[in-house]
Write a protein that holds these residues in place. Structure first.
Motif, mmCIF file in Angstrom:
data_model
loop_
_atom_site.group_PDB
_atom_site.id
_atom_site.type_symbol
_atom_site.label_atom_id
_atom_site.label_comp_id
_atom_site.label_asym_id
_atom_site.label_seq_id
_atom_site.Cartn_x
_atom_site.Cartn_y
_atom_site.Cartn_z
ATOM 1 N N GLU A 154 0.831 -1.209 0.000
ATOM 2 C CA GLU A 154 0.000 0.000 0.000
ATOM 3 C C GLU A 154 0.865 1.259 0.000
ATOM 4 O O GLU A 154 0.552 2.250 -0.680
ATOM 5 C CB GLU A 154 -0.933 0.001 1.204
ATOM 6 C CG GLU A 154 -2.040 -1.028 1.163
ATOM 7 C CD GLU A 154 -1.561 -2.449 1.434
ATOM 8 O OE1 GLU A 154 -0.428 -2.593 1.966
ATOM 9 O OE2 GLU A 154 -2.292 -3.401 1.116
ATOM 10 N N GLU A 199 0.982 4.316 -2.715
ATOM 11 C CA GLU A 199 0.818 5.702 -2.285
ATOM 12 C C GLU A 199 2.005 6.553 -2.718
ATOM 13 O O GLU A 199 1.845 7.706 -3.141
ATOM 14 C CB GLU A 199 0.659 5.756 -0.768
ATOM 15 C CG GLU A 199 0.448 7.169 -0.233
ATOM 16 C CD GLU A 199 0.341 7.200 1.290
ATOM 17 O OE1 GLU A 199 0.174 8.304 1.833
ATOM 18 O OE2 GLU A 199 0.440 6.125 1.919
ATOM 19 N N VAL A 247 -6.242 3.556 -6.492
ATOM 20 C CA VAL A 247 -5.144 4.088 -5.676
ATOM 21 C C VAL A 247 -4.929 5.564 -5.994
ATOM 22 O O VAL A 247 -4.642 6.364 -5.112
ATOM 23 C CB VAL A 247 -3.850 3.293 -5.932
ATOM 24 C CG1 VAL A 247 -2.674 3.894 -5.163
ATOM 25 C CG2 VAL A 247 -4.034 1.828 -5.558
#
Length: 546
Positions: free
Chosen positions: A364, A368, A410
């Protein structure tokens, strides 16, 4: 010896040295600078483009049965330029009529003409930049480079490679075979370059000159006549190219119909008729694998050179420059809104994360990091416009909208720039097909080796032009090199600075390998030129007193 060949002999010599050394070299400056191109070059180029808008494009002596042209700039304006158009039969007839004299010309005559065409096109780089920008949606700096100097580099590379291959065998020789006590058998042998015939170049909208110049100039140099079939949405850059080529041909004493323009409109294309015509001997095509398959099924024994659909992958297994990696990937995804055959699409990342110079980063956190790097890159609207450009084809925007449902968002493309989705790897996933445009997929895998294996598998089955790897494990890097090169992919490793996986440098990089479904040809290796001609010989005994 050809006057044009002598005029450009030094340029050809430098190009020959470059294709053998494979280092950095270009005779055409890529920066749109007044110091390099002249103080008034920018204004003159812009004025020349404005004068072409809303006008009838002139191609003296070109076959013409009607006028066509409905180009609309991806930035919003209609170009309203009309071009001469003719049916396939008329174009083929004109091309065949020009063929005998062009085929009979010396290698030096043909190469000299090609070099003069390239030189004249270079002098109009600013005009070509505007023409490319307003038909493809590229930002001006990119359009200037890709539509002008970088395309010219590839064209020159093709000419040099063709000359090198043709000149490798002498035009004549004396063959002498000893006969024991008797006089030896002596023959004079003469070899002639025999071109295949009519060459059809089917161009794409996104890179009309960059993808077409290698084919155009490889075919011309080897003695074939050329019919240039532009995409209906990007006719102007190739119409300008054809006009310059025809002017040079006439001045050199050849028929202008050695180079023809097959302009048409969406819904009334003549591509299929040209492909199916039995006189079409060579076909170069850039576009979807579906239409490439149709060409293979319907061409009458033509030599076919393709660049097709593919899925380009990045494998992120580790890095010692996390910020630099994210910035590099962000630029690669954002450049021209992903409308490049070399743009990455699938990013494979270990589901448990990676080691970096900033400590462990989870799956993740990596997503990011890339998303934030894209935001930072495109934060300034002016810079964003120059990098991302505009969407060339409405179908690309529709494709991205359809992709939104494929996974977890995302980064949303609604704020400009690419759509970034996290998806699970699995059968028939959206990421396993090319999604041309500003969209990329983050895909969790077991570890770096699993990511390498998936990238290689996709390349073998779906095709890939580029691959990228980020890793600090030298043994795994070696395994990746074997796996990706074995799948016919050109691999970039740990790019964090000012060079990106999208970029392909003429005279050094071979663009596409021809070793997986993303294309059967490579720009511009020997195979790209050698299949465009054959050698035929005549021989006879040498007179005894010779």
């Amino acid at each position: 010896m050809s006057e044009l060949f002598e005029r450009h002999r030094a340029l050809l010599g430098d190009a020959l040295d470059a294709i053998r050394a494979r280092g950095h070299w270009s005779p055409f400056p890529e920066v749109p600078s007044r110091k390099l191109y002249g103080e008034t070059a920018a204004e003159e180029g812009e004025s020349a483009f404005a004068a072409l808008s809303r006008s009838a494009f002139d191609l003296p002596g070109h076959p013409e049965a009607r006028r066509v042209g409905r180009e609309v700039s991806p930035f919003g304006a209609e170009l309203s330029i009309s071009y001469p158009a003719a049916d396939a039969e008329a174009l083929i007839a004109a091309s065949r009529g020009a063929s005998p004299v062009w085929a009979a010309a010396s290698i030096e005559d043909r190469v000299g003409v090609c070099l003069e065409i390239l030189t004249r096109l270079h002098a109009m780089s600013f005009l070509m930049g505007h023409a490319t920008m307003q038909t493809t949606g590229q930002g001006f700096a990119m359009a200037f480079q890709a539509g002008g100097p970088h395309a010219l580099d590839r064209g020159l590379e093709a000419v040099a490679t063709a000359y090198d291959e043709m000149a490798r065998v002498p035009a004549k020789a004396i063959w002498e075979k000893p006969q024991g006590r008797g006089e030896p058998i002596r023959l004079e042998k003469h070899w002639r370059i025999v071109p295949r015939g009519v060459s059809l170049v089917i161009a794409c909208q996104t890179f009309p000159t960059w993808n077409s110049y290698p084919a155009i100039f490889a075919s011309l140099a080897t003695g074939n006549t050329v019919i240039v079939k532009p995409h209906p949405g990007a006719i102007l850059p190739l119409a300008l190219t054809v006009r310059v080529a025809r002017e040079v041909l006439v001045e050199a004493g050849f028929s202008p119909d050695v180079v023809l323009l097959a302009a048409d409109e969406l819904g009334a294309e003549i591509t299929s008729e040209l492909v199916r015509h039995p006189a079409t001997a060579i076909i170069d095509y850039t576009g979807s694998s579906a239409f490439a398959g149709w060409i293979r099924d319907n061409a009458h024994g033509a030599a076919i050179f393709t660049e097709e659909t593919g899925v380009n992958s990045i494998v992120v297994a580790g890095t010692d420059d996390f910020a630099g990696m994210c910035a590099n990937i962000a630029f690669s995804l954002s450049l021209y809104s992903g409308q490049m055959c070399t743009a990455p699409q699938d990013i494979f990342v270990p589901r448990r994360g990676i080691r970096t110079n900033e400590g462990h980063k989870s799956f993740e956190e990596l997503g990011e990091g890339i998303a934030l790097a894209i935001d930072a890159l495109l934060a300034d609207p002016k810079q964003a416009a120059g990098i991302a450009g505009a969407i060339a084809n409405p179908a690309t925007r529709q494709r991205v909208e359809q992709a939104r449902a494929a996974g977890r968002i995302v980064r949303d493309d609604a704020k400009g720039g690419p759509l970034l989705l996290a998806v699970e790897d699995g059968a028939a996933g959206a990421h396993e097909e090319e999604c041309f445009g500003p969209v990329a997929f983050l895909i969790p895998v077991e570890d770096g080796d699993a990511g390498i294996a998936r990238a290689a598998e996709l390349a073998r089955t779906k095709g890939a032009i580029t691959g990228a790897l980020y890793d600090t494990d030298e043994e795994r890097i070696a395994r990746a090199i074997d796996a990706l090169l074995g799948a016919g992919v050109n691999l970039s490793i740990n790019l964090t600075g000012g060079i990106f996986v999208n970029q392909s440098a003429a005279f050094s990089d071979f663009h596409v390998t021809g070793a997986n479904p993303a294309g059967n040809a490579s720009l511009t290796d020997t195979a790209f030129v050698s299949g465009r001609f054959r050698r035929a010989m005549w021989r006879r005994p040498v007179a005894p007193d010779t």
